[in-house]
Design a protein around this motif. Structure first.
Motif, PDB file in Angstrom:
ATOM      1  N   ASN A 114       0.835  -1.204   0.000  1.00  0.00           N
ATOM      2  CA  ASN A 114       0.000   0.000   0.000  1.00  0.00           C
ATOM      3  C   ASN A 114       0.875   1.262   0.000  1.00  0.00           C
ATOM      4  OD1 ASN A 114      -1.771   2.069   0.656  1.00  0.00           O
ATOM      5  ND2 ASN A 114      -2.604   1.078   2.478  1.00  0.00           N
ATOM      6  N   ALA A 115       1.882   1.274   0.857  1.00  0.00           N
ATOM      7  CA  ALA A 115       2.787   2.441   0.915  1.00  0.00           C
ATOM      8  C   ALA A 115       3.523   2.605  -0.406  1.00  0.00           C
ATOM      9  CB  ALA A 115       3.773   2.282   2.068  1.00  0.00           C
ATOM     10  N   GLU A 116       3.965   1.488  -0.973  1.00  0.00           N
ATOM     11  CA  GLU A 116       4.677   1.541  -2.264  1.00  0.00           C
ATOM     12  C   GLU A 116       3.765   2.080  -3.358  1.00  0.00           C
ATOM     13  OE1 GLU A 116       8.237  -1.760  -2.120  1.00  0.00           O
ATOM     14  OE2 GLU A 116       6.283  -2.415  -2.794  1.00  0.00           O
ATOM     15  N   ASN A 117       2.518   1.675  -3.289  1.00  0.00           N
ATOM     16  CA  ASN A 117       1.574   2.148  -4.297  1.00  0.00           C
ATOM     17  C   ASN A 117       1.330   3.654  -4.170  1.00  0.00           C
ATOM     18  OD1 ASN A 117      -0.142   1.490  -6.501  1.00  0.00           O
ATOM     19  ND2 ASN A 117      -1.849   1.992  -5.145  1.00  0.00           N
ATOM     20  N   GLN A 118       1.199   4.128  -2.943  1.00  0.00           N
ATOM     21  CA  GLN A 118       0.993   5.578  -2.752  1.00  0.00           C
ATOM     22  C   GLN A 118       2.230   6.358  -3.208  1.00  0.00           C
ATOM     23  OE1 GLN A 118      -1.142   6.966   0.718  1.00  0.00           O
ATOM     24  NE2 GLN A 118      -1.714   4.884   1.295  1.00  0.00           N
ATOM     25  N   LEU A 119       3.399   5.778  -2.938  1.00  0.00           N
ATOM     26  CA  LEU A 119       4.650   6.406  -3.385  1.00  0.00           C
ATOM     27  C   LEU A 119       4.690   6.480  -4.916  1.00  0.00           C
ATOM     28  CD1 LEU A 119       7.608   7.301  -2.445  1.00  0.00           C
ATOM     29  CD2 LEU A 119       8.270   4.957  -2.973  1.00  0.00           C
ATOM     30  N   ARG A 120       4.318   5.364  -5.541  1.00  0.00           N
ATOM     31  CA  ARG A 120       4.331   5.298  -7.013  1.00  0.00           C
ATOM     32  C   ARG A 120       3.363   6.320  -7.606  1.00  0.00           C
ATOM     33  NH1 ARG A 120       4.669   0.099  -7.559  1.00  0.00           N
ATOM     34  NH2 ARG A 120       2.524  -0.190  -6.945  1.00  0.00           N
ATOM     35  N   HIS A 135       6.216  13.775 -11.582  1.00  0.00           N
ATOM     36  CA  HIS A 135       7.624  13.606 -11.985  1.00  0.00           C
ATOM     37  C   HIS A 135       8.094  14.603 -13.054  1.00  0.00           C
ATOM     38  CE1 HIS A 135       6.214  10.068 -14.754  1.00  0.00           C
ATOM     39  NE2 HIS A 135       5.939  11.234 -15.266  1.00  0.00           N
ATOM     40  N   ASN A 136       7.202  15.476 -13.506  1.00  0.00           N
ATOM     41  CA  ASN A 136       7.662  16.544 -14.406  1.00  0.00           C
ATOM     42  C   ASN A 136       7.687  17.914 -13.732  1.00  0.00           C
ATOM     43  OD1 ASN A 136       8.146  15.209 -17.007  1.00  0.00           O
ATOM     44  ND2 ASN A 136       5.989  14.644 -16.847  1.00  0.00           N
ATOM     45  N   ARG A 137       7.479  17.968 -12.437  1.00  0.00           N
ATOM     46  CA  ARG A 137       7.439  19.262 -11.745  1.00  0.00           C
ATOM     47  C   ARG A 137       8.850  19.647 -11.271  1.00  0.00           C
ATOM     48  NH1 ARG A 137       3.443  18.625 -13.874  1.00  0.00           N
ATOM     49  NH2 ARG A 137       4.590  20.128 -15.105  1.00  0.00           N
ATOM     50  N   ALA A 138       9.321  20.777 -11.782  1.00  0.00           N
ATOM     51  CA  ALA A 138      10.653  21.251 -11.380  1.00  0.00           C
ATOM     52  C   ALA A 138      10.692  21.567  -9.885  1.00  0.00           C
ATOM     53  CB  ALA A 138      11.009  22.505 -12.165  1.00  0.00           C
ATOM     54  N   SER A 139       9.560  22.032  -9.361  1.00  0.00           N
ATOM     55  CA  SER A 139       9.520  22.438  -7.954  1.00  0.00           C
ATOM     56  C   SER A 139       9.848  21.273  -7.020  1.00  0.00           C
ATOM     57  CB  SER A 139       8.139  23.004  -7.606  1.00  0.00           C
ATOM     58  OG  SER A 139       7.124  22.084  -7.961  1.00  0.00           O
ATOM     59  N   VAL A 140       9.396  20.077  -7.383  1.00  0.00           N
ATOM     60  CA  VAL A 140       9.582  18.939  -6.466  1.00  0.00           C
ATOM     61  C   VAL A 140      11.042  18.490  -6.510  1.00  0.00           C
ATOM     62  CG1 VAL A 140       8.867  16.600  -5.865  1.00  0.00           C
ATOM     63  CG2 VAL A 140       7.192  18.212  -6.803  1.00  0.00           C
ATOM     64  N   ILE A 141      11.725  18.653  -5.375  1.00  0.00           N
ATOM     65  CA  ILE A 141      13.139  18.250  -5.318  1.00  0.00           C
ATOM     66  C   ILE A 141      13.351  17.085  -4.358  1.00  0.00           C
ATOM     67  CG2 ILE A 141      14.086  20.508  -5.996  1.00  0.00           C
ATOM     68  CD1 ILE A 141      14.680  20.899  -2.922  1.00  0.00           C
ATOM     69  N   LEU A 142      12.389  16.876  -3.460  1.00  0.00           N
ATOM     70  CA  LEU A 142      12.561  15.844  -2.431  1.00  0.00           C
ATOM     71  C   LEU A 142      11.326  14.959  -2.336  1.00  0.00           C
ATOM     72  CD1 LEU A 142      13.948  18.266   0.264  1.00  0.00           C
ATOM     73  CD2 LEU A 142      15.136  16.172  -0.359  1.00  0.00           C
ATOM     74  N   TRP A 143      11.544  13.652  -2.406  1.00  0.00           N
ATOM     75  CA  TRP A 143      10.478  12.692  -2.087  1.00  0.00           C
ATOM     76  C   TRP A 143      10.717  12.238  -0.654  1.00  0.00           C
ATOM     77  CZ3 TRP A 143       7.178  13.502  -5.634  1.00  0.00           C
ATOM     78  CH2 TRP A 143       7.441  13.435  -7.000  1.00  0.00           C
ATOM     79  N   SER A 144       9.730  12.444   0.193  1.00  0.00           N
ATOM     80  CA  SER A 144       9.876  11.988   1.578  1.00  0.00           C
ATOM     81  C   SER A 144       9.089  10.704   1.773  1.00  0.00           C
ATOM     82  CB  SER A 144       9.373  13.053   2.549  1.00  0.00           C
ATOM     83  OG  SER A 144       9.239  12.494   3.835  1.00  0.00           O
ATOM     84  N   ILE A 145       9.748   9.712   2.342  1.00  0.00           N
ATOM     85  CA  ILE A 145       9.125   8.397   2.471  1.00  0.00           C
ATOM     86  C   ILE A 145       8.457   8.184   3.824  1.00  0.00           C
ATOM     87  CG2 ILE A 145      10.596   7.276   0.738  1.00  0.00           C
ATOM     88  CD1 ILE A 145      12.301   6.232   3.075  1.00  0.00           C
ATOM     89  N   SER A 146       8.673   9.105   4.800  1.00  0.00           N
ATOM     90  CA  SER A 146       8.057   8.854   6.112  1.00  0.00           C
ATOM     91  C   SER A 146       8.256  10.039   7.051  1.00  0.00           C
ATOM     92  CB  SER A 146       8.661   7.605   6.753  1.00  0.00           C
ATOM     93  OG  SER A 146      10.061   7.740   6.878  1.00  0.00           O
ATOM     94  N   ASN A 147       7.514  10.005   8.156  1.00  0.00           N
ATOM     95  CA  ASN A 147       7.630  11.031   9.183  1.00  0.00           C
ATOM     96  C   ASN A 147       7.600  10.407  10.573  1.00  0.00           C
ATOM     97  OD1 ASN A 147       7.282  14.040  10.029  1.00  0.00           O
ATOM     98  ND2 ASN A 147       5.705  12.949  11.190  1.00  0.00           N
TER      99      ASN A 147
END
Ligand code: GCB
Length: 592
Positions: free
Chosen positions: A384-390, A397-409
């Motif tokens: 489920n987490a992998e699917n939400q990440l995907r 994935h074409n947004r220049a603004s996005v520089i960081l993917w965070s996997i958890s908090n």
């Protein structure tokens, strides 16, 4: 017994439909679409009667004898997009299923495929068109679509969605969060029309580590044989064509002379991708993002991320934010604060946010809701987490603004959790080699009287270390920060991804009195003193831009179901600490 068999058959059928969820259509805002937003009839179903009673058939009693115990058309309406909790007072605390129905007419066209696209629905959704199941989706903050070419009729149609926001131990997020569990069709619902063979997804980005070469791919859907795909960027004089392989995929790499995207110069290019009778335009920025030791490099140069964390909560009216205007207000405050960076917590925000961030020149941290102590040992939870990440990566994935993917908090340090998160980090890297992977960690060790150390083994799998610390609020006093030293087990950039203190707007007192603006402002001042002494510090995103609803914040007269750590109140009033941080960011900007 018959009923049980029926249910088992139905669930396994729906289960197989879920597995076949079609890949997301990239760039829905720039496709031929019809909005299904607006009022939807809604049945509140607290005892989960609807599935058994087959609400999805939208039945009417045919004669005076027939028993039908529901009626969409005589039920109240809910607005879409929008959560139900903030639309009706009696639904404020509601958690459970709600059945939505939308009637619409459609004119069928030859050689056209039709999809229904949901921007997001919190949390678990089953969808039906004209009484037939399309499939189901789990996860409250990412988009999903179903093809309806075979089911849609010329003329009248009805779409039914059962949306259920019941919390579950094995879900992502799990039962415990410090934000409101807003349920419903919280983002736009759209019908998209595409040709029989169409551009399903693409990535057009600078090659990893290069500022003068574009690398990417285009994926066609429904193509019969090798087909021509053309990428055009007229303002950069680029027109390149490629052939797809037998699976409809074309990978490419070509030189490009481009003005680079940055916060000071958020240059976006009109990019078109075409193939056969399909053509789609996008506004894409080009930049590189890397790390070198403890630095974050944007376009090859060190940059300090002057950030703020935020929930996707609507200013003033409350509830889940969804509109371009909401995005404008929230990101507008971030700009006013002097930010070049926003941490969009704790789940993927709407596409309005990342597209506006592209235009405003705000770098983005985007996160999935792997929050606190989830069910680490459960393979379905990982899937489920992998699917939400995907889905998060697929949309943006074409947004220049996005520089960081965070996997958890703020996840607890234990082997099962670290193995789980390691898999997420690897999956993110595999899906997107051009962005940095991070996580907000909060497990720290005392390494001396005034020294704290972040030794979390998760750090090994990240590019950037996020540190949440609440010195002066959940422990110690604000002034303790002045003496505090920090150590990190890895030679990697650090973002202090949270610190903060709560106060209602307009509550005044001494600087050492909790729940006052003065206390919050003083805590910010002491934190700044401490942060300036962390050599590995590459950015910060204090907690939080705006007060937000939380079921865990119960102090009457002070919290009233709001987390009050906002720099602005939910009504937009600016607290003193807003100006403390603004001053610091203005000073930093002038020295950069
Ligand atoms: C945290 C969490 C955030 C909470 C915040 C708080 O560490 O990451 O979701 O809302 O603290 O206010 O306690």
């Amino acid at each position: 017994m018959r009923r049980l068999i029926l249910l088992v058959v139905m669930f396994s059928w729906l289960g197989s439909l879920a597995a076949n969820l079609p890949a997301l259509i990239q760039n829905i805002p720039n496709r031929a679409t019809t909005s299904l937003d607006g009022p939807w009839q809604a049945i509140i179903d607290p005892y989960e009667t609807g599935l058994n009673a087959r609400f999805y058939l939208n039945a009417k009693a045919k004669d005076k004898h027939e028993l039908v115990e529901y009626d969409f058309d005589r039920s109240d309406a809910l607005n879409v997009p929008g959560d139900w909790n903030s639309q009706k007072k009696e639904l404020f605390f509601y958690e459970g299923p709600v059945w939505y129905k939308k009637s619409f007419s459609y004119h069928k066209r030859e050689h056209t495929r039709v999809f229904v696209y949901f921007g997001a629905a919190n949390y678990f959704t089953r969808v039906y068109l004209n009484g037939q199941a399309l499939g189901e989706h789990e996860g409250g903050f990412t988009p999903f679509n179903f093809e309806v070419t075979g089911q849609i009729r010329d003329g009248d149609n009805f779409l039914v969605a059962e949306v259920n926001n019941t919390r579950r131990r094995d879900a992502v997020p799990t039962v415990n969060t410090d934000w409101w569990n807003y349920g419903g069709l919280t983002r736009d619902v759209t019908l998209a029309e595409v040709p029989e063979s169409f551009i399903q997804d693409y990535t057009v980005q600078l090659a990893r580590g290069s500022s003068n070469e574009i690398a990417g791919w285009v994926q066609l859907s429904g193509s019969t044989s090798a087909q021509k795909v053309t990428i055009e960027i007229p303002e950069a004089g680029i027109k390149q064509s490629f052939a797809t392989d037998a699976t409809g995929r074309a990978e490419f790499r070509f030189p490009a002379k481009l003005e680079l995207w940055s916060p000071n110069h958020p240059r976006l290019y009109d990019v078109s991708v075409s193939s056969g009778s399909d053509k789609v335009h996008d506004a894409i920025g080009f930049r590189t993002i890397e790390t070198r030791g403890t630095q974050i490099l944007l376009n090859g140069k060190p940059i300090f991320l002057r950030g703020i964390a935020m929930h996707e909560e609507a200013p003033v009216r409350g509830g889940r934010a969804f509109s371009p205007e909401d995005a404008q207000t929230l990101l507008g405050w971030a700009k006013e604060l002097g930010c070049n960076f926003v941490r969009l917590t704790h789940y993927p925000h709407s596409e309005n946010m990342t597209r506006l961030a592209d235009r405003m020149g705000l770098m983005v941290w985007s996160e999935i809701p792997v929050y606190w102590d989830i069910d680490w040992e459960n393979p379905a939870t990982l899937q489920n987490a992998e699917n939400q990440l995907r889905e998060m990566i697929a949309r943006d994935h074409n947004r220049a603004s996005v520089i960081l993917w965070s996997i958890s908090n703020e996840t607890p340090v234990k082997p099962a959790r670290t193995a789980f998160l390691r898999q997420l980090a690897e999956a993110a890297r595999q899906q997107d080699s051009t962005r940095l992977i991070t996580s907000a960690m909060n497990h720290v060790d005392e390494a001396g009287p005034d020294t704290r150390a972040l030794n979390d083994p998760l750090g090994e799998y990240l590019d950037v270390l996020g540190l949440n610390e609440y010195l002066g609020w959940y422990g110690g006093r604000p002034e303790d920060a002045d003496r505090m030293q920090w150590k990190f087990a890895w030679d990697k950039p650090v973002i202090v991804s949270e610190f903060g203190a709560g106060t209602p707007y307009g509550r005044h007192g001494d600087a050492d009195e909790r729940w006052t603006e003065e206390y919050q402002a003083s805590l910010y001042q002491h934190q700044i003193t401490m942060l300036k002494k962390i050599p590995a510090l590459a950015g910060m995103s204090p907690w939080v831009l705006m007060d937000f609803h939380s079921p865990r914040r119960l102090l009457p007269g002070t919290q009233d179901y709001f987390n009050r750590k906002g720099l602005v109140s939910n009504l937009g009033q600016h607290k003193q600490a807003f100006y403390v941080l603004q001053k610091f960011y203005q000073e930093m900007d002038s020295v950069q």
